[in-house]
Design a protein around this motif. Structure first.
Motif, mmCIF file in Angstrom:
data_model
loop_
_atom_site.group_PDB
_atom_site.id
_atom_site.type_symbol
_atom_site.label_atom_id
_atom_site.label_comp_id
_atom_site.label_asym_id
_atom_site.label_seq_id
_atom_site.Cartn_x
_atom_site.Cartn_y
_atom_site.Cartn_z
ATOM 1 N N SER A 281 0.834 -1.204 0.000
ATOM 2 C CA SER A 281 0.000 0.000 0.000
ATOM 3 C C SER A 281 0.866 1.250 0.000
ATOM 4 C CB SER A 281 -0.920 -0.003 1.233
ATOM 5 O OG SER A 281 -1.818 -1.090 1.183
ATOM 6 N N LEU A 282 1.899 1.260 0.856
ATOM 7 C CA LEU A 282 2.793 2.418 0.934
ATOM 8 C C LEU A 282 3.541 2.623 -0.377
ATOM 9 C CD1 LEU A 282 4.281 4.680 2.491
ATOM 10 C CD2 LEU A 282 5.946 2.945 3.194
ATOM 11 N N GLN A 283 4.096 1.544 -0.946
ATOM 12 C CA GLN A 283 4.920 1.667 -2.147
ATOM 13 C C GLN A 283 4.121 2.189 -3.331
ATOM 14 O OE1 GLN A 283 8.359 0.986 -2.001
ATOM 15 N NE2 GLN A 283 8.328 2.144 -3.910
ATOM 16 N N GLN A 284 2.866 1.760 -3.429
ATOM 17 C CA GLN A 284 2.028 2.239 -4.536
ATOM 18 C C GLN A 284 1.850 3.753 -4.440
ATOM 19 O OE1 GLN A 284 -1.245 -0.223 -5.714
ATOM 20 N NE2 GLN A 284 -2.535 1.519 -6.279
ATOM 21 N N PHE A 285 1.602 4.238 -3.230
ATOM 22 C CA PHE A 285 1.473 5.684 -3.044
ATOM 23 C C PHE A 285 2.792 6.397 -3.349
ATOM 24 C CE2 PHE A 285 2.540 9.193 -0.182
ATOM 25 C CZ PHE A 285 1.685 10.165 -0.688
ATOM 26 N N LEU A 286 3.897 5.884 -2.798
ATOM 27 C CA LEU A 286 5.197 6.547 -2.980
ATOM 28 C C LEU A 286 5.610 6.583 -4.446
ATOM 29 C CD1 LEU A 286 7.294 5.224 0.064
ATOM 30 C CD2 LEU A 286 6.254 7.488 -0.235
ATOM 31 N N ASP B 122 3.717 6.758 -7.101
ATOM 32 C CA ASP B 122 2.941 7.805 -7.780
ATOM 33 C C ASP B 122 3.391 9.200 -7.340
ATOM 34 O OD1 ASP B 122 1.497 5.844 -9.045
ATOM 35 O OD2 ASP B 122 -0.197 5.921 -7.653
ATOM 36 N N TYR B 123 3.627 9.351 -6.038
ATOM 37 C CA TYR B 123 4.004 10.670 -5.515
ATOM 38 C C TYR B 123 5.378 11.091 -6.035
ATOM 39 C CZ TYR B 123 4.668 14.536 -2.276
ATOM 40 O OH TYR B 123 4.885 15.802 -1.742
ATOM 41 N N ILE B 124 6.326 10.173 -6.038
ATOM 42 C CA ILE B 124 7.684 10.486 -6.497
ATOM 43 C C ILE B 124 7.688 10.807 -7.990
ATOM 44 C CG2 ILE B 124 9.973 9.477 -6.877
ATOM 45 C CD1 ILE B 124 9.522 8.002 -4.166
ATOM 46 N N ALA B 125 6.884 10.075 -8.752
ATOM 47 C CA ALA B 125 6.802 10.339 -10.199
ATOM 48 C C ALA B 125 6.281 11.749 -10.468
ATOM 49 C CB ALA B 125 5.895 9.310 -10.869
ATOM 50 N N ASN C 82 6.419 14.385 -8.209
ATOM 51 C CA ASN C 82 7.117 15.456 -7.499
ATOM 52 C C ASN C 82 8.647 15.412 -7.603
ATOM 53 O OD1 ASN C 82 4.839 16.897 -5.768
ATOM 54 N ND2 ASN C 82 4.409 14.704 -5.731
ATOM 55 N N GLY C 83 9.190 14.342 -8.160
ATOM 56 C CA GLY C 83 10.624 14.311 -8.423
ATOM 57 C C GLY C 83 11.531 14.166 -7.214
ATOM 58 N N CYS C 84 11.012 13.719 -6.074
ATOM 59 C CA CYS C 84 11.883 13.498 -4.917
ATOM 60 C C CYS C 84 12.586 12.142 -5.055
ATOM 61 C CB CYS C 84 11.084 13.590 -3.624
ATOM 62 S SG CYS C 84 9.426 12.901 -3.713
ATOM 63 N N LYS C 85 13.414 11.810 -4.074
ATOM 64 C CA LYS C 85 14.230 10.599 -4.160
ATOM 65 C C LYS C 85 13.834 9.606 -3.074
ATOM 66 C CE LYS C 85 18.147 13.309 -5.863
ATOM 67 N NZ LYS C 85 19.510 13.813 -5.534
ATOM 68 N N ILE C 86 14.061 8.324 -3.355
ATOM 69 C CA ILE C 86 13.750 7.276 -2.385
ATOM 70 C C ILE C 86 14.930 6.317 -2.293
ATOM 71 C CG2 ILE C 86 12.633 5.770 -4.088
ATOM 72 C CD1 ILE C 86 10.671 4.929 -1.857
ATOM 73 N N ASP C 87 15.159 5.817 -1.086
ATOM 74 C CA ASP C 87 16.177 4.788 -0.896
ATOM 75 C C ASP C 87 15.616 3.724 0.039
ATOM 76 O OD1 ASP C 87 18.506 3.451 -1.220
ATOM 77 O OD2 ASP C 87 19.799 4.977 -0.336
ATOM 78 N N TYR C 88 16.217 2.534 -0.036
ATOM 79 C CA TYR C 88 15.715 1.382 0.713
ATOM 80 C C TYR C 88 16.760 0.977 1.740
ATOM 81 C CZ TYR C 88 12.529 1.501 -3.194
ATOM 82 O OH TYR C 88 11.614 1.922 -4.125
ATOM 83 N N ILE C 89 16.346 0.896 3.011
ATOM 84 C CA ILE C 89 17.289 0.820 4.119
ATOM 85 C C ILE C 89 16.987 -0.351 5.044
ATOM 86 C CG2 ILE C 89 18.240 2.075 6.107
ATOM 87 C CD1 ILE C 89 18.818 3.493 3.469
ATOM 88 N N HIS C 90 18.038 -1.051 5.469
ATOM 89 C CA HIS C 90 17.938 -2.042 6.537
ATOM 90 C C HIS C 90 18.286 -1.344 7.850
ATOM 91 C CE1 HIS C 90 17.745 -5.554 3.834
ATOM 92 N NE2 HIS C 90 18.561 -4.857 3.066
ATOM 93 N N GLY C 91 17.479 -1.538 8.871
ATOM 94 C CA GLY C 91 17.808 -0.993 10.186
ATOM 95 C C GLY C 91 17.074 0.288 10.520
#
Length: 341
Positions: free
Chosen positions: A279-284, A286-289, A291-300
Motif C-alpha cells: 500500500s505504501l509503495q504504490q502511493f510513494l 505515484d508521488y515520487i513520479a 514530485n521528483g523526490c528521491k527514495i532509498d531502501y534501508i535495513h535498520g
C-alpha cells in the motif's frame, strides 16, 4: 570492456572443464547444508527446474512464479554472458511452502547413508557448506512429495481457494537470473523453430529449493527514506490516498513515519495490497513520479532515524513480513512490491 569481461568469464569456464575441476554425477540431486556464521543450518536441494513451467510475466499462474516484478531491462546484459557459456552456475533460490516438512527435511534424516561430496569453509564469514549426492532411488521420494504440493485439490484447500492453478515454487533470490534463463531458452526456440528443444540443456535451470519454514530463513523488513521532499505535502497527500490515521486500533496495516528522528505510529484505512509495504509503495511510486523526490531502501531502524534528521526527509519504518504471507500475497497480487524483505 564488456566484451573482454564476458570473454574472460567464458575462458574461466573452459579452463575449469579442461583442468577437470568438476566431477559429474549423472541424474542426481544434491542435498546441501549451509552452516551460517551464527550456527544456524539452512538446508536445501539443488536440482533442475523446467523452464516450461515458469512464466515471470505479471499475473502469471505458472507452477514456478516470480515474487517481485521482473525488470526486463536487466535481462539482456545477463543473456550476453549466458551466450557461449558452457556451464550453468546461477545464483537462484526457490522457496516451497512445506509446513509438514515432507521434502528437504526428509533427506536430512537419511544424509548419513548418502555420499558426501562437499565439506568446506566459505569466505567472508559465510560459514561452511556440506553436500551429499541424492541417488535416483531417494529422488523418487522428493519428486512424490513435490507432486503432493502440486496437487490442485490440496493446493486450493490449503489456501482457501477454488479452482486456482497451483503455485509450488516461489522465487526467494535470483529472480532475474531465472528470468534470464527463461528468456535465453525462448530465444533459442525462436532461432531454431524446426529443432526439437524438448531435451536441450537450456530448457532447465540449476536452482536450490529451500523450505520457506526453515528456521534459518528469516524475513526482515526493508524500510524507506524519501529525501528532497516537502514532508508536509507528502503527509497531506498520503493521508488522503491511504486514509492515514493515528488511531490504529482497528487497522490491519500499520507503520511508522519518522521526521527529525521522531517516530509516529499510523494505520492505513485505504489498503491497496495485502501487505503494508504494498500500500505504501504504490502511493510513494505515484508521488515520487509527480514530485521528483528521491527514495532509498534501508535495513535498520537506527539508520532511518539518523537519515530522517536531514531537512526535507521522511523515513518509513515497516513491519516484518510474516512467512505465512508470502504465498497468499503472490497468489493474490501477482508479485510482492520491490524491496519487501
Amino acid at each position: 570492456d564488456v566484451e573482454k569481461r564476458i570473454e574472460k568469464i567464458h575462458s574461466a569456464m573452459d579452463k575449469g572443464i579442461k583442468d577437470n575441476v568438476f566431477e559429474e554425477y549423472k541424474n542426481s540431486m544434491i542435498y546441501l547444508e549451509r552452516v551460517q556464521d551464527d550456527g544456524e543450518i539452512r538446508a536445501g536441494i539443488v536440482g533442475c527446474i523446467d523452464l516450461e513451467d515458469y512464466d515471470y510475466s505479471k499475473g502469471s499462474d505458472s507452477l514456478v512464479r516470480a515474487t517481485e516484478a521482473t525488470v526486463v531491462e536487466r535481462i539482456p546484459p545477463r543473456i550476453a554472458v549466458r551466450r557461449g557459456a558452457k556451464l550453468e552456475l546461477p545464483h537462484i533460490m526457490i522457496l516451497i511452502d512445506d509446513e509438514e516438512r515432507t521434502v528437504v527435511e526428509k533427506v536430512e534424516k537419511i544424509k548419513d547413508k548418502l555420499q558426501k561430496v562437499y565439506d568446506f569453509t566459505l569466505m567472508q564469514r559465510g560459514g561452511s557448506l556440506r553436500g551429499w549426492v541424492i541417488d535416483e532411488e531417494n529422488q523418487k521420494g522428493i519428486i512424490d512429495a513435490l507432486a503432493g504440493l502440486e496437487d490442485p485439490e490440496n493446493f486450493n484447500k490449503k489456501y482457501g481457494l477454488n479452482g486456482c492453478a497451483p503455485l509450488v515454487y516461489a522465487m526467494g533470490d535470483g529472480n532475474h537470473s531465472l528470468a534470464t534463463a527463461k528468456a535465453f531458452y525462448e530465444e533459442l526456440k525462436k532461432s531454431s523453430p524446426d529443432k526439437d528443444m524438448s531435451n536441450h540443456p537450456a530448457r532447465y535451470a540449476l536452482v536450490e529449493i529451500v523450505n520457506l519454514h526453515s528456521p534459518a530463513l528469516k524475513f526482515e523488513a526493508i524500510h524507506r527514506i524519501v529525501t528532497d521532499v516537502n514532508t508536509e505535502d507528502l503527509l497531506e497527500k498520503m493521508t488522503q490516498v491511504l486514509g492515514i490515521t493515528e488511531n490504529t486500533d482497528n487497522c490491519e496495516q500499520k507503520m511508522e513515519y519518522v521526521i527529525k528522528g521522531k517516530r509516529t505510529s499510523v494505520g492505513i484505512t485505504k489498503v491497496y495490497s495485502k501487505l503494508t509495504v504494498g500500500s505504501l509503495q504504490q502511493f510513494l511510486d505515484d508521488y515520487i513520479a509527480e514530485n521528483g523526490c528521491k527514495i532509498d531502501y534501508i535495513h535498520g531502524t537506527d539508520v532511518i532515524e539518523k537519515l530522517s534528521m536531514s531537512d526535507n526527509s521522511i523515513g518509513f519504518i515497516l513491519p516484518d513480513m510474516e512467512k505465512s504471507e508470502l504465498f497468499p500475497t503472490v497468489i493474490s497480487d501477482g508479485a510482492l512490491p520491490r524491496k519487501t524483505f
